[in-house]
Design a protein around this motif. Structure first.
Motif, PDB file in Angstrom:
ATOM      1  N   ARG A   1      48.724  86.885  73.442  1.00  0.00           N
ATOM      2  CA  ARG A   1      50.043  86.632  72.858  1.00  0.00           C
ATOM      3  C   ARG A   1      51.052  87.700  73.281  1.00  0.00           C
ATOM      4  O   ARG A   1      52.201  87.379  73.605  1.00  0.00           O
ATOM      5  N   THR A   2      50.643  88.950  73.265  1.00  0.00           N
ATOM      6  CA  THR A   2      51.554  90.037  73.619  1.00  0.00           C
ATOM      7  C   THR A   2      52.015  89.912  75.067  1.00  0.00           C
ATOM      8  O   THR A   2      53.206  90.079  75.370  1.00  0.00           O
TER       9      THR A   2
ATOM     10  N   THR B   1      52.082  93.864  65.506  1.00  0.00           N
ATOM     11  CA  THR B   1      52.840  92.619  65.364  1.00  0.00           C
ATOM     12  C   THR B   1      52.970  92.205  63.900  1.00  0.00           C
ATOM     13  O   THR B   1      54.037  91.777  63.453  1.00  0.00           O
ATOM     14  N   THR B   2      51.887  92.355  63.147  1.00  0.00           N
ATOM     15  CA  THR B   2      51.917  92.009  61.717  1.00  0.00           C
ATOM     16  C   THR B   2      52.950  92.845  60.977  1.00  0.00           C
ATOM     17  O   THR B   2      53.763  92.320  60.196  1.00  0.00           O
ATOM     18  N   ASN B   3      52.962  94.131  61.218  1.00  0.00           N
ATOM     19  CA  ASN B   3      53.923  95.018  60.545  1.00  0.00           C
ATOM     20  C   ASN B   3      55.364  94.666  60.920  1.00  0.00           C
ATOM     21  O   ASN B   3      56.264  94.707  60.063  1.00  0.00           O
ATOM     22  N   ARG B   4      55.573  94.335  62.185  1.00  0.00           N
ATOM     23  CA  ARG B   4      56.921  93.988  62.619  1.00  0.00           C
ATOM     24  C   ARG B   4      57.415  92.716  61.941  1.00  0.00           C
ATOM     25  O   ARG B   4      58.558  92.627  61.491  1.00  0.00           O
ATOM     26  N   TRP B   5      56.536  91.712  61.823  1.00  0.00           N
ATOM     27  CA  TRP B   5      56.934  90.459  61.186  1.00  0.00           C
ATOM     28  C   TRP B   5      57.075  90.593  59.674  1.00  0.00           C
ATOM     29  O   TRP B   5      57.916  89.921  59.056  1.00  0.00           O
ATOM     30  N   LEU B   6      56.283  91.434  59.058  1.00  0.00           N
ATOM     31  CA  LEU B   6      56.448  91.682  57.624  1.00  0.00           C
ATOM     32  C   LEU B   6      57.810  92.302  57.346  1.00  0.00           C
ATOM     33  O   LEU B   6      58.469  91.980  56.346  1.00  0.00           O
TER      34      LEU B   6
ATOM     35  N   THR C   1      49.648  86.012  60.031  1.00  0.00           N
ATOM     36  CA  THR C   1      48.837  86.614  61.086  1.00  0.00           C
ATOM     37  C   THR C   1      47.453  86.999  60.565  1.00  0.00           C
ATOM     38  O   THR C   1      47.283  87.354  59.409  1.00  0.00           O
ATOM     39  N   ALA C   2      46.474  86.922  61.465  1.00  0.00           N
ATOM     40  CA  ALA C   2      45.112  87.381  61.197  1.00  0.00           C
ATOM     41  C   ALA C   2      44.441  87.549  62.555  1.00  0.00           C
ATOM     42  O   ALA C   2      45.053  87.299  63.599  1.00  0.00           O
TER      43      ALA C   2
END
Length: 306
Positions: free
Chosen positions: A134-135, A245-250, A269-270
């Motif tokens: 994905r990245t 990515t999870t932190n950025r979207w949160l 995300t998971a």
């Protein structure tokens, strides 16, 4: 005949949310039960004759408005153009490391598009390498902004081979699954369909299509890259990218940032998936659908009892 009339109205109600009329064949495919063709034809004729639904040529709708038919015809033509573009794009994206399958999703998979439509893509990656894949793909997407082609690369739903079954089992997800247009990775798409046969509980008449998917043909460069990261270092990198990515979207969700369509940006995300947060869109849509059905059946209860 009560049940089949309810089913027809419910099916039209779902697609009416998107202002999308259906042909009789399409209605039949999306019914929640199986019926004999003669029974279906009689029910359609009854509903049209009593003005519970409206027929314009080969299309049926809850709205007595030909404009929705014109909208569909125009949208089908535009979709045909974008599907051809998506096919070309998929031949590029399948070359990215760890990408195993690609399909068209969203409104385009329902054969509809307008001037503002994106090409939404459903991506399946190798086990435990979703976040590396994905990245890399989204780093490439950044370059597409330079030529104003970013709408052709809306890779918004990822799963990996470890978790092919879709957890949210609703009418919405069932329709999204069975209407996917597979482009690349016939073997993994077939495994995906096998893992999601639960869709038949919602759509027993709709057969998931595989014929359009091309077989996977990994390039030498792709194989070399994957070999380099098929180790502990690859595991570590994938986990770090998941966390970042999870932190950025949160953070985006907390700040209520909006996407290009005016919706709040949110992603679930998971380790084995990255997808639009179902609480943001799916829940609201299903609530709207249930309210619409309740209203329709309340308006025509006596006729449905005949």
């Amino acid at each position: 005949m009560i049940e089949i009339k309810d089913d027809i109205l419910s099916t039209l109600a779902y697609f009416d949310i998107f202002n999308y009329p259906l042909t009789s064949g399409e209605i039949n495919l999306f019914l929640k039960n199986k019926y004999h063709q003669n029974e279906f034809d009689l029910a359609i004729k009854y509903l049209v004759g009593n003005h519970h639904i409206f027929q314009f040529g080969g299309f049926y709708t809850l709205k007595n408005d030909y404009a929705v038919i014109e909208r569909r015809i125009k949208g089908n033509a535009k979709a045909a153009e974008l599907i051809k573009i998506a096919e070309r794009i998929s031949t590029l994206l399948i070359k990215f490391p760890y990408v195993r399958g690609i399909a068209i999703s969203g409104s385009l998979s329902k054969n509809f598009a307008d001037e503002k439509s994106d090409i939404d893509l459903f991506i399946i990656t190798a086990k435990n390498r979703l976040w590396i894949a994905r990245t890399l793909m989204h780093a490439f997407k950044k370059l597409t902004y330079l030529v104003n082609k970013q709408d052709y690369f809306c890779m918004n739903y990822y799963i990996d081979e470890e978790q092919l079954e879709i957890v949210e089992k609703t009418l919405y997800t069932a329709i999204e699954i069975v209407t996917l247009i597979p482009l690349q990775g016939d073997a993994v798409i077939e495994h995906f369909y096998t893992a999601n046969t639960w869709t038949r509980n919602y759509l027993p008449n709709k057969i998931m299509r595989l014929s359009s998917a091309k077989p996977l043909k990994p390039s030498l460069i792709k194989r070399a890259f994957e070999t380099m990261l098929n180790n502990r270092a690859g595991n570590y990198i994938d986990n770090v990218l998941l966390k970042i990515t999870t932190n950025r979207w949160l953070k985006k969700a907390r700040l209520k940032k909006l996407n290009a369509h005016g919706g709040v940006m949110a992603m679930a995300t998971a380790k084995h998936y990255a997808k639009p947060d179902p609480k943001v869109f799916q829940t609201n849509l299903l609530r709207q659908y249930e309210n619409k059905i309740a209203h329709i059946l309340h308006q025509v209860p006596s006729s449905l009892a005949q």
